[in-house]
Design an enzyme around this catalytic site. Sequence first.
Site: not given
Length: 280
Positions: A36-37
């Site tokens: 996600g990051h």
Amino acid sequence: MHIFDTIDALREHLNQQKKQGKRIGFVPTMGNLHKGHLSLIKQAKAQSDVVVSSIFVNPTQFSKGEDIERYPRTLEQDQTLLIEQGCDVLFIPEVQSMYPKGELTRVSVKDISAKYCGASREGHFDGVTTIVCKLFNIVQPDVAVFGSKDFQQLAIIRHMAKDLMMNIDIQAAPTFRADSGLALSSRNGYLSEEELDIAPAIYKTLTWAKEAILNNQSQAKIEKDAKAKLTEAGLKPDYFHICNADTLQAATKDDTHIVILVAAYLGSARLIDNLNFEKQ
Ligand code: PAF
């Protein structure tokens, strides 16, 4: 990737870049990076010449009873992932640099910071807005990217940037999900094998609620039934609210941009998720 642990050194480096007309993208994080990051870095990279990320486990956003020491710290692995993703600059300040002795200022966005997650985690969002404001002042990015998974956080940061006349394009990146539907989060690391099988019930319930909203079922009943579904699956719901996606107030029948916000406890973890969509 250039790594800085002091504000002055980072500023000096970024000033050089800005003098050359480079556009700065920024992705603040607390580390323990996952896909996600990395999608946030990718989005920032597509729109800027220099991507800066920060890793700082911010003490002021941990509320009473939350153990900052327990927060996963995986700096070496994070650095490798950032390099692979093409991040240009990493800022890893010490707590004393971000909160020097004698500092007295807090940044607080009223009303929306007190609701939902703010109601269960007192002072949490004031800690977030304070650190994000400090980081924005240091990095002075043109664009900053935040994950949509933390929908309330994103709305509060947008409000802060607007109210404080910050000239920063605040962007949302879509939530990254596992095949099971579970939203990726550092908190998933607190879940046992068995709990990992239960957690996808959150996204399942969100998609069920979206269908029920589109079929014009009663909002109060959907919220009540959704909590029952979560409980039945083995979670302990904290809240489940159907809201206007822009104001985060309870949705009215005329609202078209809707967000469903949910938080639920599972074992020692508190998981959050949301689904936002247009209702015709
Ligand atoms: O979303 C996070 O990881 C944190 O709340 C943030 C925005 C990096 C502030 O510490």
